[in-house]
Design a protein around this motif. Sequence first.
Motif, short mmCIF file in Angstrom:
data_model
loop_
_atom_site.label_atom_id
_atom_site.label_comp_id
_atom_site.label_asym_id
_atom_site.label_seq_id
_atom_site.Cartn_x
_atom_site.Cartn_y
_atom_site.Cartn_z
N ARG A 97 -47.78 110.35 -42.58
CA ARG A 97 -47.66 111.31 -43.68
C ARG A 97 -48.26 110.70 -44.94
NH1 ARG A 97 -42.04 110.52 -45.97
NH2 ARG A 97 -41.29 108.65 -44.97
N LEU B 12 -48.07 110.41 -48.84
CA LEU B 12 -47.12 110.62 -49.93
C LEU B 12 -47.80 110.77 -51.28
CD1 LEU B 12 -44.38 108.07 -48.90
CD2 LEU B 12 -44.43 110.53 -48.51
N ALA C 274 -45.05 108.81 -54.15
CA ALA C 274 -44.54 107.50 -53.73
C ALA C 274 -44.30 106.57 -54.90
CB ALA C 274 -45.51 106.86 -52.76
N VAL D 84 -51.29 107.58 -50.51
CA VAL D 84 -50.88 106.42 -49.73
C VAL D 84 -50.39 106.94 -48.38
CG1 VAL D 84 -49.27 104.50 -49.55
CG2 VAL D 84 -50.23 105.12 -51.77
N PHE E 125 -48.43 106.48 -44.97
CA PHE E 125 -47.42 105.71 -44.25
C PHE E 125 -47.38 106.18 -42.81
CE2 PHE E 125 -45.80 105.54 -48.64
CZ PHE E 125 -45.83 104.18 -48.80
N ASN F 187 -42.24 100.86 -49.94
CA ASN F 187 -42.46 101.97 -49.01
C ASN F 187 -41.34 102.98 -49.16
OD1 ASN F 187 -42.71 103.69 -46.81
ND2 ASN F 187 -43.57 102.07 -45.51
N ALA F 188 -41.66 104.10 -49.77
CA ALA F 188 -40.63 105.11 -50.02
C ALA F 188 -40.09 105.70 -48.72
CB ALA F 188 -41.21 106.23 -50.88
N TYR G 289 -35.83 109.30 -51.37
CA TYR G 289 -36.72 109.05 -52.50
C TYR G 289 -37.10 110.39 -53.14
CZ TYR G 289 -40.14 106.57 -55.32
OH TYR G 289 -40.83 106.03 -56.37
N SER H 206 -46.89 100.64 -54.26
CA SER H 206 -46.90 101.06 -52.86
C SER H 206 -48.16 100.65 -52.13
CB SER H 206 -46.74 102.59 -52.77
OG SER H 206 -45.47 102.96 -53.22
#
Lengths: 393, 222
Positions: A160, A162, A166, A174, A176, B149-150, B177, B199
Amino acid sequence: MNDGEEVGVDHSGNDRGTALGRPVTRRDALTRATYGVAGLLLLRAPGTPGRLTPARAGGKAGAVPTAPTPAADAPAVAHTATRLPGNAQPRGLCDGRSGVMVVGMTGAGDPVSWHSRDGRRWQTHRLPSPADGDAEVWGVAAHGARYIAVGSVLQRRAARVLGGRAGDGAQGDVTFVATHRRPTVWWTDDRATWTPATVEDTTAAHAQLIAVSCDGSMLVAVGSTLDVDGVQGDGGLILRSHDGRTWRPGELTSSAGLPEGSFTGVAAAGRGWFATSSDMAGGAVWSSSDGLRWSLLAPSRRQFAGMTLQGLGVHGRDVHVVATRLADHAIRYYASSDGCRTWRRLRPRVHASRLRAAAVTVTDLAVIDDDVVVVGTRGAAPVIEGGINGGGH
Amino acid sequence: MAATERAYRTIGGVPLRYLRSDVRVRTYYARSTAAFEDKLDAFAHDLGRAAPPSYGAVRYIATAGAYVNKPKLHGLGRAFDLDLVRWQGRTCAPIRGHHGHARRAVIRRYIGVDALARRRFKYVLDGWYNAAHRDHLHLDDGGGALVFNAGYRSDTVFIQAAANVMINARLAVDGVYGPKTRRAFATMKDRVGIAHRVSSDARLYRAFLWRLALRALRNKGL
């Protein structure tokens, strides 16, 4: 691999001893056992000759590796050791109709198996990972003519983006990658070619299998569910199967919370089952009459406080476990003859090594014929080890 | 890379202790990979460097285990359970539940140690993460890059707890978050003068954690 009597120490002058700076043990002094030949510790019931016998029921209570080249008047299963080929870490073992199977992991993260018909010549094979994941193998059992290994696969399917959400302001997206650890089984009919399959019969986002056993027809696999980030075990996982492909979750009648822990071993015991677990507080033993409904044996919590339990095996009425003390890594062997209510410590005569400085680990235990066999590492070397039980019986 | 390739009784020159066997404080003999030991050394150095002079030197670090013969990162020699840090004049004791202590200064000290650990280890599981970690900090390096890392609960609950004691953000420490957490995190980063790319930029995230730890260990808000 037990904590033997130390008769001399290789003083390096460095308070941080390494695997290479290990103590010289009484066994070393007496036998001149070399580093790579320290292996198999068989805790054999007295008066029972070891022999190469086909497995009867498969799984962890079955038949037998022979000792390497016994002398004519020596016991068939000698107090010698076998260094397994390669440098992978063995994690589980079992015996079957076609010999002893050991599974483990290489330092590069590849699952491997070792197989031997005679306990001397070992063949290694790699277990494949499912297409989209990194596999870990932990346990193995014989199921008829087949071997079943268990572990987990870390899948990285979902991703996903963000972006600014984030906490990065408007610095761009970003990505993840969401991960899921899935229980996984492998099976082989020819002891060389393994077929993997992930188990979808659990609802947890992360779960792993650590050990498996077979009572001749039914398979029981144990492990743990993991916390939300998939970092540590937090609850027990029990699965049961008749064919190794479809699995049914078991039930834990008492609290299954295992902080930073997991079930670590399972073995069929006549008409019932026993399993071991380890968590922050220490080890424990569980029992089940049908492999589905499991109960904690409360006294075992006290017995194994401050220890981790790596595995167990059943020999007649005796249940054997191997434990490692959390405080100093000393390896201990225990047996129970009353359904795991009370335990006695076994003190094998064979003093293979001094654990604390020698970087010896034991990762699994199984009863093979009349012997207790363990696998582990000494330094970085994989070993399977056997011997006799000196004082336990 | 064997899980037990290194065996040691100190990290960064600080003695290791074991508190869980009985009332006595015992010497602990740790084992891990060499790479993980290096990270522990750096963490121990940070504990000494970041603490104000009033703390004194670090006398010992108590652990519930590094290499432990069980599944997951402990079994790979890449994890460490931190029970207590004892300086000459101060103590941070996760084993005594200091994350939930009545005094804010004690919680800030815990935040400071927590932040220093995150500079070296991707996964730090603390008292806010789940009930299993109310009595220790779990440190391991199995999670990849050292960035915020959220998507990880372990990262988010730490930021929420830090925001509550450092800027009085009054967040629910729930690991989600959301907008409030995002704003509070942005405020903390602004106040320590760190750009927002924590991040994706490990260097910036580590700098944020260092500055946060310096303030927290001195019982000063942001």
